[in-house]
Design a protein around this motif. Sequence first.
Motif, PDB file in Angstrom:
ATOM      1  N   PRO A 119      16.183 121.756  10.687  1.00  0.00           N
ATOM      2  CA  PRO A 119      15.520 121.379   9.639  1.00  0.00           C
ATOM      3  C   PRO A 119      14.197 120.694   9.909  1.00  0.00           C
ATOM      4  CG  PRO A 119      17.745 120.651   9.056  1.00  0.00           C
ATOM      5  CD  PRO A 119      17.550 121.209  10.617  1.00  0.00           C
ATOM      6  N   MET A 120      14.148 119.788  10.652  1.00  0.00           N
ATOM      7  CA  MET A 120      12.703 119.523  11.084  1.00  0.00           C
ATOM      8  C   MET A 120      12.021 120.124  11.648  1.00  0.00           C
ATOM      9  SD  MET A 120      12.635 116.132   9.502  1.00  0.00           S
ATOM     10  CE  MET A 120      13.538 117.032   8.048  1.00  0.00           C
ATOM     11  N   ARG A 121      12.390 121.079  12.602  1.00  0.00           N
ATOM     12  CA  ARG A 121      11.637 121.981  13.109  1.00  0.00           C
ATOM     13  C   ARG A 121      10.834 122.926  12.329  1.00  0.00           C
ATOM     14  NH1 ARG A 121      14.272 124.601  18.404  1.00  0.00           N
ATOM     15  NH2 ARG A 121      12.141 125.612  18.836  1.00  0.00           N
ATOM     16  N   ARG A 122      11.808 123.582  11.405  1.00  0.00           N
ATOM     17  CA  ARG A 122      11.281 124.284  10.296  1.00  0.00           C
ATOM     18  C   ARG A 122      10.435 123.786   9.480  1.00  0.00           C
ATOM     19  NH1 ARG A 122      17.373 125.842   9.537  1.00  0.00           N
ATOM     20  NH2 ARG A 122      17.580 127.429  10.954  1.00  0.00           N
ATOM     21  N   VAL A 123      10.389 122.512   9.170  1.00  0.00           N
ATOM     22  CA  VAL A 123       9.625 121.913   8.243  1.00  0.00           C
ATOM     23  C   VAL A 123       8.094 121.838   9.072  1.00  0.00           C
ATOM     24  CG1 VAL A 123       8.577 119.419   7.691  1.00  0.00           C
ATOM     25  CG2 VAL A 123      11.062 120.113   6.941  1.00  0.00           C
ATOM     26  N   GLY A 124       8.086 121.619  10.170  1.00  0.00           N
ATOM     27  CA  GLY A 124       6.659 121.523  10.722  1.00  0.00           C
ATOM     28  C   GLY A 124       6.515 123.080  10.948  1.00  0.00           C
ATOM     29  N   ALA A 125       7.216 123.841  11.371  1.00  0.00           N
ATOM     30  CA  ALA A 125       6.710 125.324  11.495  1.00  0.00           C
ATOM     31  C   ALA A 125       6.295 125.922  10.463  1.00  0.00           C
ATOM     32  CB  ALA A 125       8.233 126.163  12.187  1.00  0.00           C
ATOM     33  N   ARG A 168      15.600 109.151   7.235  1.00  0.00           N
ATOM     34  CA  ARG A 168      16.769 108.529   7.422  1.00  0.00           C
ATOM     35  C   ARG A 168      16.596 106.993   7.855  1.00  0.00           C
ATOM     36  NH1 ARG A 168      21.121 112.114   8.770  1.00  0.00           N
ATOM     37  NH2 ARG A 168      20.308 114.015   8.712  1.00  0.00           N
ATOM     38  N   PRO A 169      17.605 106.383   7.636  1.00  0.00           N
ATOM     39  CA  PRO A 169      17.445 104.470   7.830  1.00  0.00           C
ATOM     40  C   PRO A 169      17.117 104.363   9.213  1.00  0.00           C
ATOM     41  CG  PRO A 169      19.375 105.128   6.395  1.00  0.00           C
ATOM     42  CD  PRO A 169      18.835 106.421   7.032  1.00  0.00           C
ATOM     43  N   GLU A 170      16.086 103.343   9.289  1.00  0.00           N
ATOM     44  CA  GLU A 170      15.841 103.006  10.938  1.00  0.00           C
ATOM     45  C   GLU A 170      16.643 101.926  11.176  1.00  0.00           C
ATOM     46  OE1 GLU A 170      13.834 104.156  13.639  1.00  0.00           O
ATOM     47  OE2 GLU A 170      15.145 102.651  14.373  1.00  0.00           O
ATOM     48  N   ILE A 171      17.772 101.930  11.724  1.00  0.00           N
ATOM     49  CA  ILE A 171      18.684 100.666  12.236  1.00  0.00           C
ATOM     50  C   ILE A 171      18.284 100.238  13.527  1.00  0.00           C
ATOM     51  CG2 ILE A 171      20.108 101.417  10.424  1.00  0.00           C
ATOM     52  CD1 ILE A 171      21.768 102.585  12.512  1.00  0.00           C
ATOM     53  N   GLY A 172      17.327 100.771  14.290  1.00  0.00           N
ATOM     54  CA  GLY A 172      17.135 100.387  15.829  1.00  0.00           C
ATOM     55  C   GLY A 172      17.660 101.438  16.667  1.00  0.00           C
ATOM     56  N   GLN A 173      17.947 102.767  16.007  1.00  0.00           N
ATOM     57  CA  GLN A 173      18.099 103.955  16.721  1.00  0.00           C
ATOM     58  C   GLN A 173      16.907 104.710  17.048  1.00  0.00           C
ATOM     59  OE1 GLN A 173      17.903 104.063  13.728  1.00  0.00           O
ATOM     60  NE2 GLN A 173      19.025 105.612  12.738  1.00  0.00           N
ATOM     61  N   GLY A 174      15.822 104.243  16.497  1.00  0.00           N
ATOM     62  CA  GLY A 174      14.430 104.938  16.603  1.00  0.00           C
ATOM     63  C   GLY A 174      14.282 106.121  16.038  1.00  0.00           C
ATOM     64  N   ILE A 175      14.941 106.476  14.923  1.00  0.00           N
ATOM     65  CA  ILE A 175      14.777 107.821  14.091  1.00  0.00           C
ATOM     66  C   ILE A 175      13.576 108.035  13.639  1.00  0.00           C
ATOM     67  CG2 ILE A 175      16.026 107.331  12.068  1.00  0.00           C
ATOM     68  CD1 ILE A 175      17.286 110.010  14.481  1.00  0.00           C
ATOM     69  N   LYS A 176      13.041 106.722  12.910  1.00  0.00           N
ATOM     70  CA  LYS A 176      11.823 106.798  12.351  1.00  0.00           C
ATOM     71  C   LYS A 176      10.748 107.311  13.169  1.00  0.00           C
ATOM     72  CE  LYS A 176       8.721 104.097   9.516  1.00  0.00           C
ATOM     73  NZ  LYS A 176       8.358 102.638   8.901  1.00  0.00           N
ATOM     74  N   THR A 177      10.832 107.239  14.721  1.00  0.00           N
ATOM     75  CA  THR A 177       9.777 107.794  15.486  1.00  0.00           C
ATOM     76  C   THR A 177      10.270 109.275  15.907  1.00  0.00           C
ATOM     77  OG1 THR A 177       9.400 105.655  16.143  1.00  0.00           O
ATOM     78  CG2 THR A 177       8.443 107.650  17.710  1.00  0.00           C
ATOM     79  N   SER A 178      11.452 109.587  16.218  1.00  0.00           N
ATOM     80  CA  SER A 178      12.016 110.700  16.947  1.00  0.00           C
ATOM     81  C   SER A 178      12.143 111.909  15.848  1.00  0.00           C
ATOM     82  CB  SER A 178      13.466 110.707  17.605  1.00  0.00           C
ATOM     83  OG  SER A 178      14.370 109.962  16.566  1.00  0.00           O
ATOM     84  N   LEU A 179      12.519 111.816  14.629  1.00  0.00           N
ATOM     85  CA  LEU A 179      12.540 112.979  13.759  1.00  0.00           C
ATOM     86  C   LEU A 179      10.989 113.445  13.282  1.00  0.00           C
ATOM     87  CD1 LEU A 179      15.628 112.422  11.520  1.00  0.00           C
ATOM     88  CD2 LEU A 179      15.395 113.368  13.663  1.00  0.00           C
ATOM     89  N   PRO A 180      10.210 112.380  12.917  1.00  0.00           N
ATOM     90  CA  PRO A 180       8.830 112.897  12.895  1.00  0.00           C
ATOM     91  C   PRO A 180       8.109 113.473  14.234  1.00  0.00           C
ATOM     92  CG  PRO A 180       9.069 110.769  11.937  1.00  0.00           C
ATOM     93  CD  PRO A 180      10.224 111.044  12.597  1.00  0.00           C
ATOM     94  N   MET A 181       8.527 113.025  15.270  1.00  0.00           N
ATOM     95  CA  MET A 181       8.087 113.772  16.378  1.00  0.00           C
ATOM     96  C   MET A 181       8.561 115.281  16.484  1.00  0.00           C
ATOM     97  SD  MET A 181       8.942 110.995  19.747  1.00  0.00           S
ATOM     98  CE  MET A 181       8.475 112.295  20.812  1.00  0.00           C
ATOM     99  N   ILE A 182       9.735 115.545  15.956  1.00  0.00           N
ATOM    100  CA  ILE A 182       9.964 117.285  15.842  1.00  0.00           C
ATOM    101  C   ILE A 182       9.393 117.859  15.232  1.00  0.00           C
ATOM    102  CG2 ILE A 182      11.902 118.580  15.575  1.00  0.00           C
ATOM    103  CD1 ILE A 182      13.875 116.292  15.953  1.00  0.00           C
TER     104      ILE A 182
END
Lengths: 732, 158
Positions: A126-132, A72-86
């Motif tokens: 979805p991101m949890r399942r990707v990791g799991a 997802r686009p990083e617009i300053g909301q920190g999503i580039k860090t938070s979703l990969p953390m999941i």
Amino acid sequence: MNVPEITAPIDRRAFLKFSALGGLVLGYYLKAGNLAHGEVAKPSTKLVDGAFVPNAFIQIAPNGKITIIAARPEIGQGIKTSLPMIVAEELGADWRDVTVESAPLNSIYGQQGAGGSTSTPNSWMPMRRVGATARTMLIEAAAEAWKVPASECYTENGAVHHRPSGRTAPFGELINRAAELPVPDEKSVALKDPKEFSLLGKRIGGVDNPQVVSGKALFGIDQKMPGMVYATYVKAPLFGAKVVEANVDQVKGLPGIRDAFVVNKTVGGLTGLVPGVAIVGDSTWSVFCARRQLKVTWQDGEHGSDSWAKFTQQADAAAKAGGKVDRSDGDVDAALKSAAKVIEANYHYPFISHTNLEPQNCTVHVKGDHAEVWAPIQNPGAGRRIAAEVLGLPEENIAFTITRSGGGFGRRLSADFVGEAAAIAQKVGVPVKLTWMREDDLQHDHYRPGGFHYLKGGVDAAGKLTAWQSHHVSFGSNLGPDDFPARFVPNYRLENTKLANGIPMGPWRAPGSCTYAFVICSFLDELAHAAGKDPVEFNLAVLGDRDLVPGTGPRGRPYNAARMRGVIEKVAAASGWGKKLPPGKGMGLGYYFSHQGYIAEVAEVTVSKEGSLIIDRVTAAIDVGSQIVNLSGAENQVQGSIIDGINAAWHQELDIRNGAVVQSNFHEYQMLRMPDSPRQIEIHFVKTDYPPTGLGEPALPPIAPAVANAVFAASGKRIRQFPFAQTDLRWS
Amino acid sequence: MNYTVNVNGQSRTVDVAPDTPLLWVLRDHLDLVGTKYGCGIGQCGACTVHLNGSPARACLTPISSVGRMAVTTIEGLDAPASHPLQQSWCELDVPQCGYCQAGQIMTAAALLKSNPHPSDDEIDGAMSGNLCRCATYFRIRAGIKRAAEIASTKGGAK
């Protein structure tokens, strides 16, 4: 790297492991499960020889290094860090081994927009399942090798561990075996017990911070490629007006200018490609300078005489005439008649701009029947659609790179700048970067609409809210039938009017809520004072003792009053609500449910006798469900939302004259600066059993009423409009 | 016209019009895109660079006025990018979108050089020319204080 395309579906097992031959990657992989559309895609990641790629989001290299794709686009909301953390949490990765890479636009990644604070709630499972899924395969591989039950194994810090024996194998040693295993159905893989989360909830710095602080992070405006030319696009002050004539031949002869031409096209209405004059040259400065010599005659239009002053008169007239009744409960007229006290008040607020600090821009290269686009955008799908339409190409012929964005705030959900760049690129045939001047940005935004609210409320002798009548005169959308405090007042009427206008409007951070909260919570505060009640007590009484209040009708929205009471009680306790303060100091409460978040904020302010305002302290209590993903990112969003909310409420104002925006740049459009931002912000997350939701927006709406109500407590001055600076706060 | 300027310790020659702002020379001609365009009229501070160590708005600095002054951009603030401010910005996770942060750091670096331990009011005053649209002011203030600490434990700001 020259990567061959594979178009036919391939066996899941065979391609999980990449192999390299003569430097060419032969395999690709397909993505798992509910993220899959059954298509085979080229993972964006730089493929490592021998890597294990259990799905489109993860690559594990033989040395144990892990690449996680941020879609997802990083617009300053920190999503580039938070979703990969999941993903990393479910995988059991050591975060220090993780590199995050941004994805291009590709349906293999599912929804790739960023807006409405939906990325976290929509990506959480979805991101949890990707990791799991990957974890399950690595554990299976270890269990097979060790001949132990998989149920006795777990992952942690980039390794699989066997609990009874203490045996351990790093991921890198297991990937060959894991790649031979069938990919489990991601819907049935076991997810971690949240009690065992070790990464989520921690403070993790943004993955791009080192690039940002050294000037190496590339935004859309920083794109450059061989042979690239630079463009500017001049639009009419009157929104959407066509070009009658322009001195393009003269402009073409200016130094550094290669071309100048009229684009008299409209694609996608007022918030898409609108007519203008393009100037193309050797540098940004040469095209900006050439604008000074450009003379354009624009067509007039039906909204050419629109002005804010005229809108204000129209709104007052509409208020007298009455609006369309969108909700009516009980008997408001009778309740107001029998009320012990009746308060009548009008609130209003102007149009404002998003003012992303990175002006809109886009780079496009059209090569025959294909095109490449690089854009800082929240809605890349819309970007590709408008590019395809302008260029007359099928969408699949357009490669779309989502760059980092210098702010979103809803502005980049529009794709007008992509349409403009595409129209220019089509004519010039070489890569072209379109850069808006700040003046373009302020005068051609898709504005947060202004609005007018005419309110009457009544309380009974016991101080209970019995009647609420509201007429909302707007330019775009109106208050909905389920907007608060509907369902919480026995006698309630909502009237709506929409004024005809020609102003392009769009979502501005917490659309609707960002202004409604101010009106509603301020008026509730007025009623609390009229009732002689403490505002916290009064508002808790309004919320009543029901927990989940159902929505009205099939499209209605439920309101969880228990969650709201929870955050109000928390913020009252944490802020020291009720403490004795000297004259000139006061506390105010704001609370609002938006974007699935329940948030209450208390502001503590000082108003001098001369009327100057200082916001000393803000306390926030926030219920966005069971789990904060990245504590640092979450707090950053809340701090930013609070200050941004003050920013919008205090000084920002656009005037409309002759159908156009008057202000042109920051010297005329005041933004909040550091001295006006609060010195203390305290944030309390109230955890509840609900799924995690987003924080890009919901902490913004409550702050404006919290400050305005605190000003009243401090000075007796009631603020009923944005910008606050228009209200005289002097007191004696 | 040809202009030779000293940027981040290197001598660079560009052929541009005399009124070309240093900002666009850096960005379009020297590929130093860390310095950002925000307003073009000196109101936002996104283009802040150092001229002989003092903060300046590159958008209002014509190339013809640069002469032999040493130009320092965010790329040249610290060779390994470990200036105390760059460290504290990462440690406290200051950036959101990050667009303004080069300008913020350049302004803050000049502040710390002249005032190694600024008070809150001094920070607010020095930083009031730099807009942050994401409103990370709360963390910028904390980041400057933390950088002052880092610098003092290392024996002085760079």
